[in-house]
Design a protein around this motif. Structure first.
Motif, mmCIF file in Angstrom:
data_model
loop_
_atom_site.group_PDB
_atom_site.id
_atom_site.type_symbol
_atom_site.label_atom_id
_atom_site.label_comp_id
_atom_site.label_asym_id
_atom_site.label_seq_id
_atom_site.Cartn_x
_atom_site.Cartn_y
_atom_site.Cartn_z
ATOM 1 N N GLU A 123 0.830 -1.199 0.000
ATOM 2 C CA GLU A 123 0.000 0.000 0.000
ATOM 3 C C GLU A 123 0.870 1.256 0.000
ATOM 4 O O GLU A 123 0.530 2.259 -0.619
ATOM 5 N N ASN A 124 1.965 1.214 0.720
ATOM 6 C CA ASN A 124 2.863 2.363 0.821
ATOM 7 C C ASN A 124 4.205 1.962 0.220
ATOM 8 O O ASN A 124 5.007 1.270 0.853
ATOM 9 N N LEU A 125 4.450 2.424 -0.982
ATOM 10 C CA LEU A 125 5.658 2.017 -1.701
ATOM 11 C C LEU A 125 6.910 2.697 -1.174
ATOM 12 O O LEU A 125 8.014 2.416 -1.647
ATOM 13 N N ALA A 126 6.760 3.589 -0.189
ATOM 14 C CA ALA A 126 7.938 4.198 0.426
ATOM 15 C C ALA A 126 8.692 3.193 1.290
ATOM 16 O O ALA A 126 9.869 3.398 1.602
ATOM 17 N N TYR A 127 8.013 2.101 1.690
ATOM 18 C CA TYR A 127 8.637 1.067 2.496
ATOM 19 C C TYR A 127 8.960 -0.143 1.629
ATOM 20 O O TYR A 127 8.188 -0.518 0.747
ATOM 21 N N ALA A 128 10.100 -0.774 1.912
ATOM 22 C CA ALA A 128 10.486 -1.982 1.182
ATOM 23 C C ALA A 128 9.532 -3.128 1.525
ATOM 24 O O ALA A 128 8.990 -3.196 2.624
ATOM 25 N N SER A 129 9.319 -4.027 0.561
ATOM 26 C CA SER A 129 8.474 -5.193 0.809
ATOM 27 C C SER A 129 9.161 -6.435 0.275
ATOM 28 O O SER A 129 9.999 -6.361 -0.633
ATOM 29 N N TYR A 130 8.791 -7.577 0.852
ATOM 30 C CA TYR A 130 9.417 -8.849 0.500
ATOM 31 C C TYR A 130 8.320 -9.898 0.354
ATOM 32 O O TYR A 130 7.422 -9.981 1.185
ATOM 33 N N ASP A 131 8.424 -10.712 -0.677
ATOM 34 C CA ASP A 131 7.355 -11.658 -0.993
ATOM 35 C C ASP A 131 7.130 -12.710 0.088
ATOM 36 O O ASP A 131 6.048 -13.290 0.175
ATOM 37 N N ASP A 132 8.146 -12.977 0.916
ATOM 38 C CA ASP A 132 8.014 -14.043 1.914
ATOM 39 C C ASP A 132 7.589 -13.529 3.280
ATOM 40 O O ASP A 132 7.589 -14.276 4.260
ATOM 41 N N GLU A 133 7.204 -12.248 3.386
ATOM 42 C CA GLU A 133 6.765 -11.689 4.659
ATOM 43 C C GLU A 133 5.242 -11.617 4.725
ATOM 44 O O GLU A 133 4.572 -11.480 3.706
ATOM 45 N N ASP A 134 4.695 -11.689 5.925
ATOM 46 C CA ASP A 134 3.262 -11.509 6.118
ATOM 47 C C ASP A 134 3.052 -10.641 7.349
ATOM 48 O O ASP A 134 3.973 -10.424 8.142
ATOM 49 N N CYS A 135 1.838 -10.109 7.494
ATOM 50 C CA CYS A 135 1.556 -9.272 8.664
ATOM 51 C C CYS A 135 0.475 -9.873 9.554
ATOM 52 O O CYS A 135 0.358 -9.464 10.711
ATOM 53 N N TYR A 136 -0.306 -10.818 9.051
ATOM 54 C CA TYR A 136 -1.342 -11.477 9.866
ATOM 55 C C TYR A 136 -1.245 -12.988 9.662
ATOM 56 O O TYR A 136 -1.031 -13.467 8.542
ATOM 57 N N VAL A 137 -1.409 -13.719 10.743
ATOM 58 C CA VAL A 137 -1.555 -15.180 10.689
ATOM 59 C C VAL A 137 -2.848 -15.519 11.404
ATOM 60 O O VAL A 137 -3.033 -15.173 12.586
ATOM 61 N N ILE A 138 -3.774 -16.166 10.707
ATOM 62 C CA ILE A 138 -5.088 -16.492 11.260
ATOM 63 C C ILE A 138 -5.245 -18.007 11.284
ATOM 64 O O ILE A 138 -4.930 -18.686 10.296
ATOM 65 N N SER A 139 -5.741 -18.530 12.387
ATOM 66 C CA SER A 139 -5.919 -19.989 12.463
ATOM 67 C C SER A 139 -7.219 -20.319 13.202
ATOM 68 O O SER A 139 -7.790 -19.475 13.882
#
Length: 296
Positions: free
Chosen positions: A280-296
């Motif tokens: 959403e904010n391209l000012a920050y670096a992103s990586y394909d193997d990262e996540d921000c939520y884990v739901i179970s």
């Protein structure tokens, strides 16, 4: 089309059109030119980062016209000159000279309540940036004022319109994951020093990542897991030493019985945040193997 519907576009699309086009191959539906439509004149109060994002969307939308900027800072003069619109130092000055169709309040958090009440009294429809206010009592005061007056006020929770969240909600509601019992989330990133230098209010009460950032995460979590009924938390300002927190560890209990934990920090060199993983904010670096939520 009423003003509330028109205002929805202002909090949905904060990304450049190139971002949307690269993923969807067409203009966002609410930005498709509409012939024979009278332009909605919209003023913006607050010419900071978010105010400028709203300005860009208005200028790209043929159904809208930027009518004025309200901001007392010296930097706002150059923005108004480039946009070709009047600049007013205060809302009082704007209302004494002009009557826009609506206004976006993208001002520092502590100003949200008094400025919203001022615009309600003037009968202006409002897009109020989140948070609605800096305390629960102030939030209730604004909600009560809206209920009494019938004012049109939209809070800028733009993630409600995210296609990523729509897909996640669809998956949860389909039952494919079974009954949800737990969620882990994080919003950990590093804000540079100039972020606070540009907006010193962010160091003071009313600022901080809980009100600036966590408000979005709570919204996401409620969209996925329902209402939150209990909260436990620790906060710290050990990293930056500001009057407000820079880090918080939070436990949550949802009405469904689901439990959650959340880590928040604007002082962490980490890519586990919505703004990075959703890009959403391209000012920050992103990586394909990262996540921000884990739901179970």
């Amino acid at each position: 089309e009423n003003l509330n519907q028109k205002y929805s576009v202002l909090c949905i699309f904060r990304l450049p059109l190139s971002w949307w086009n690269s993923r969807h191959g067409l203009l966002p539906p609410l930005l498709i030119p509409v012939q024979n439509m009278t332009q909605t004149r919209i003023a913006i109060a607050g010419a900071g980062l978010i105010g400028q994002a709203h300005m860009a969307v208005i200028q790209q939308n043929p159904a809208c016209q930027l009518s004025a900027i309200v901001d007392p800072s010296p930097a706002a003069a150059a923005l108004a000159q480039r946009a070709g619109v009047p600049l007013y130092p205060t809302l009082e000055a704007l209302l004494a000279q002009d009557r826009p169709d609506g206004i976006i309040l993208a001002t520092p958090n502590p100003l949200h309540l008094p400025q919203a009440l001022q615009c309600i009294a003037a009968g202006l429809p409002i897009l109020l940036e989140k948070p609605i206010a800096t305390t629960v009592a102030e939030g209730r005061q604004l909600v009560d004022a809206v209920a009494r007056s019938g004012a049109r006020v939209l809070i800028g929770h733009h993630r409600a319109h995210s296609p990523i969240m729509a897909k996640a909600r669809q998956l949860v509601e389909s039952g494919q994951l079974g009954r949800l019992v737990a969620v882990m989330g994080s919003a950990t990133f590093f804000k540079p020093d100039h972020y606070f230098d540009d907006g010193p209010w962010r160091r003071e009460p009313g600022g901080g990542p809980i009100l600036i950032n966590m408000i979005h995460e709570i919204h996401n979590l409620r969209m996925l897991g329902g209402d939150i009924v209990a909260v436990q938390a620790f906060k710290s300002h050990a990293a930056r030493g500001f009057a407000v927190e820079d880090t918080a560890a939070i436990n949550l209990r949802f009405a469904s019985g689901m439990l959650g934990s959340f880590m928040l920090s604007d002082s962490a060199a980490c890519a586990r945040s919505w703004e990075q993983t959703s890009r959403e904010n391209l000012a920050y670096a992103s990586y394909d193997d990262e996540d921000c939520y884990v739901i179970s």
